[in-house]
Design a protein around this motif. Structure first.
Motif, PDB file in Angstrom:
ATOM      1  N   ASP A 154       0.804  -1.211   0.000  1.00  0.00           N
ATOM      2  CA  ASP A 154       0.000   0.000   0.000  1.00  0.00           C
ATOM      3  C   ASP A 154       0.841   1.267   0.000  1.00  0.00           C
ATOM      4  OD1 ASP A 154       0.847  -0.529   2.679  1.00  0.00           O
ATOM      5  OD2 ASP A 154      -0.638   0.901   3.387  1.00  0.00           O
ATOM      6  N   SER A 155       2.171   1.138  -0.046  1.00  0.00           N
ATOM      7  CA  SER A 155       3.036   2.318  -0.016  1.00  0.00           C
ATOM      8  C   SER A 155       3.346   2.866  -1.403  1.00  0.00           C
ATOM      9  CB  SER A 155       4.360   1.983   0.690  1.00  0.00           C
ATOM     10  OG  SER A 155       5.083   0.991  -0.031  1.00  0.00           O
ATOM     11  N   LYS A 156       2.799   2.268  -2.451  1.00  0.00           N
ATOM     12  CA  LYS A 156       3.227   2.654  -3.791  1.00  0.00           C
ATOM     13  C   LYS A 156       2.778   4.056  -4.196  1.00  0.00           C
ATOM     14  CE  LYS A 156      -0.573   0.363  -6.265  1.00  0.00           C
ATOM     15  NZ  LYS A 156      -0.889  -0.607  -7.336  1.00  0.00           N
ATOM     16  N   ASP A 157       1.851   4.662  -3.431  1.00  0.00           N
ATOM     17  CA  ASP A 157       1.477   6.034  -3.754  1.00  0.00           C
ATOM     18  C   ASP A 157       2.423   7.048  -3.119  1.00  0.00           C
ATOM     19  OD1 ASP A 157       0.544   5.223  -1.278  1.00  0.00           O
ATOM     20  OD2 ASP A 157      -1.238   6.482  -1.332  1.00  0.00           O
ATOM     21  N   TYR A 158       3.354   6.594  -2.302  1.00  0.00           N
ATOM     22  CA  TYR A 158       4.348   7.526  -1.744  1.00  0.00           C
ATOM     23  C   TYR A 158       5.741   6.920  -1.678  1.00  0.00           C
ATOM     24  CZ  TYR A 158       3.329   4.924   2.591  1.00  0.00           C
ATOM     25  OH  TYR A 158       3.130   3.935   3.512  1.00  0.00           O
ATOM     26  N   GLU A 159       5.959   5.772  -2.318  1.00  0.00           N
ATOM     27  CA  GLU A 159       7.278   5.133  -2.333  1.00  0.00           C
ATOM     28  C   GLU A 159       7.973   5.488  -3.646  1.00  0.00           C
ATOM     29  OE1 GLU A 159      10.317   3.333  -2.949  1.00  0.00           O
ATOM     30  OE2 GLU A 159       9.077   1.668  -3.633  1.00  0.00           O
ATOM     31  N   PHE A 160       8.987   6.353  -3.564  1.00  0.00           N
ATOM     32  CA  PHE A 160       9.611   6.914  -4.758  1.00  0.00           C
ATOM     33  C   PHE A 160      11.079   6.537  -4.872  1.00  0.00           C
ATOM     34  CE2 PHE A 160       6.077   9.829  -3.770  1.00  0.00           C
ATOM     35  CZ  PHE A 160       5.372   9.753  -4.958  1.00  0.00           C
ATOM     36  N   SER A 161      11.407   5.297  -4.570  1.00  0.00           N
ATOM     37  CA  SER A 161      12.789   4.852  -4.756  1.00  0.00           C
ATOM     38  C   SER A 161      13.116   4.822  -6.247  1.00  0.00           C
ATOM     39  CB  SER A 161      12.992   3.460  -4.164  1.00  0.00           C
ATOM     40  OG  SER A 161      12.247   2.495  -4.891  1.00  0.00           O
ATOM     41  N   ARG A 162      14.387   4.873  -6.558  1.00  0.00           N
ATOM     42  CA  ARG A 162      14.815   4.877  -7.960  1.00  0.00           C
ATOM     43  C   ARG A 162      14.305   3.636  -8.693  1.00  0.00           C
ATOM     44  NH1 ARG A 162      16.499   8.601 -11.716  1.00  0.00           N
ATOM     45  NH2 ARG A 162      17.272   7.432 -13.505  1.00  0.00           N
ATOM     46  N   ARG A 163      14.400   2.482  -8.038  1.00  0.00           N
ATOM     47  CA  ARG A 163      13.954   1.245  -8.682  1.00  0.00           C
ATOM     48  C   ARG A 163      12.459   1.285  -8.965  1.00  0.00           C
ATOM     49  NH1 ARG A 163      14.386  -4.972  -6.283  1.00  0.00           N
ATOM     50  NH2 ARG A 163      13.300  -5.961  -8.028  1.00  0.00           N
ATOM     51  N   SER A 164      11.670   1.749  -7.997  1.00  0.00           N
ATOM     52  CA  SER A 164      10.222   1.812  -8.194  1.00  0.00           C
ATOM     53  C   SER A 164       9.859   2.740  -9.340  1.00  0.00           C
ATOM     54  CB  SER A 164       9.533   2.276  -6.909  1.00  0.00           C
ATOM     55  OG  SER A 164       9.699   1.339  -5.873  1.00  0.00           O
ATOM     56  N   MET A 165      10.515   3.900  -9.389  1.00  0.00           N
ATOM     57  CA  MET A 165      10.207   4.859 -10.447  1.00  0.00           C
ATOM     58  C   MET A 165      10.574   4.307 -11.822  1.00  0.00           C
ATOM     59  SD  MET A 165       8.653   7.439  -9.177  1.00  0.00           S
ATOM     60  CE  MET A 165       7.822   6.074  -8.339  1.00  0.00           C
ATOM     61  N   GLU A 166      11.704   3.641 -11.920  1.00  0.00           N
ATOM     62  CA  GLU A 166      12.108   3.073 -13.212  1.00  0.00           C
ATOM     63  C   GLU A 166      11.128   1.992 -13.662  1.00  0.00           C
ATOM     64  OE1 GLU A 166      16.118   1.844 -12.542  1.00  0.00           O
ATOM     65  OE2 GLU A 166      16.961   3.817 -13.058  1.00  0.00           O
ATOM     66  N   GLU A 167      10.634   1.193 -12.710  1.00  0.00           N
ATOM     67  CA  GLU A 167       9.657   0.166 -13.062  1.00  0.00           C
ATOM     68  C   GLU A 167       8.348   0.804 -13.526  1.00  0.00           C
ATOM     69  OE1 GLU A 167       9.254  -2.391  -9.712  1.00  0.00           O
ATOM     70  OE2 GLU A 167      11.047  -3.582 -10.221  1.00  0.00           O
ATOM     71  N   HIS A 168       7.932   1.873 -12.851  1.00  0.00           N
ATOM     72  CA  HIS A 168       6.700   2.555 -13.257  1.00  0.00           C
ATOM     73  C   HIS A 168       6.858   3.204 -14.628  1.00  0.00           C
ATOM     74  CE1 HIS A 168       5.291   2.921  -8.805  1.00  0.00           C
ATOM     75  NE2 HIS A 168       4.803   1.838  -9.375  1.00  0.00           N
ATOM     76  N   TRP A 169       7.988   3.848 -14.853  1.00  0.00           N
ATOM     77  CA  TRP A 169       8.233   4.485 -16.152  1.00  0.00           C
ATOM     78  C   TRP A 169       8.210   3.447 -17.273  1.00  0.00           C
ATOM     79  CZ3 TRP A 169      13.008   7.393 -13.853  1.00  0.00           C
ATOM     80  CH2 TRP A 169      12.559   8.456 -13.059  1.00  0.00           C
ATOM     81  N   GLN A 170       8.869   2.323 -17.022  1.00  0.00           N
ATOM     82  CA  GLN A 170       8.930   1.274 -18.044  1.00  0.00           C
ATOM     83  C   GLN A 170       7.547   0.704 -18.324  1.00  0.00           C
ATOM     84  OE1 GLN A 170      10.888  -2.604 -17.174  1.00  0.00           O
ATOM     85  NE2 GLN A 170      12.177  -2.147 -18.935  1.00  0.00           N
ATOM     86  N   ALA A 171       6.774   0.457 -17.256  1.00  0.00           N
ATOM     87  CA  ALA A 171       5.420  -0.070 -17.433  1.00  0.00           C
ATOM     88  C   ALA A 171       4.556   0.919 -18.211  1.00  0.00           C
ATOM     89  CB  ALA A 171       4.793  -0.377 -16.077  1.00  0.00           C
TER      90      ALA A 171
END
Length: 207
Positions: A154-171
């Motif tokens: 449930d933290s994905k609306d405020y979890e902004f680690s580099r890995r998370s952002m790259e995965e979101h950008w790619q998706a």
């Protein structure tokens, strides 16, 4: 609710920051003496604004959503918190999509009805007033909905680690490419009244 819309104002970095300032992770952002938080507190999609202000006859809308309405049944409290956010945010998106569809149908039906009136009736004040809302237009809504990874919570609306952002950008990139490979999204619906079509190619489904 305030909408930062480029036809009406110059979009600056502070407008972008305010649009992502979701509490409690981020403080409000000051713009011209007013404090603003993320509009997702009220609505996670600006579709209502498009329905109210759409001036072109036809529109192609890309609706990006971090939360997916479809999910697994929660098995523990952490998964309950995740599922709660998915339902909370995605349900508002679906509600406004349905609202937009009804407004589109009403405007097209009203335009058809007013065109069939005798000329003398068209000069009445009440008919002119209704005519200001009536218009023939089509709209295609392409859903770009992020499908979560199994390890996300449930933290994905405020979890902004580099890995998370790259995965979101790619998706997001892959979803956009997949959608643009379908030429039908550029073709306005030709039905007499129901002229709003939604697409979700991640599900290979069209409504």
């Amino acid at each position: 609710m305030i909408y930062f819309d480029s036809p009406g104002r110059i979009i600056k970095p502070e407008h972008v920051m305010a649009s992502g300032a979701l509490p409690p992770g981020f403080p409000a952002v000051e713009i011209e003496g007013e404090q603003y938080w993320d509009g997702g507190l009220v609505s996670n999609t600006p579709l209502q604004w498009i329905a109210m202000t759409q001036s072109p006859p036809d529109a192609l809308v890309f609706q990006v959503d971090l939360w997916c309405a479809r999910g697994e049944f929660p098995r523990n409290l952490a998964e309950v918190a995740t599922r709660q956010k998915e339902i909370q945010y995605s349900s508002r998106t679906r509600a406004f999509t349905d609202y937009f569809k009804n407004v589109n149908k009403l405007q097209n039906m009203l335009a058809t009805l007013l065109e069939a009136l005798p000329e003398d009736m068209k000069q009445r004040d009440d008919v002119k007033f209704l005519g200001s809302f009536a218009k023939h237009h089509a709209a295609n809504i392409v859903h770009l909905i992020y499908r979560p990874k199994g390890y996300e919570g449930d933290s994905k609306d405020y979890e902004f680690s580099r890995r998370s952002m790259e995965e979101h950008w790619q998706a997001g990139y892959y979803d956009a490419v997949r959608a643009l490979r379908h030429p039908e999204i550029f073709e306005p619906a030709t039905g007499p009244h129901d002229r709003l079509v939604t697409f979700d190619f991640a599900r290979e489904h069209q409504e």
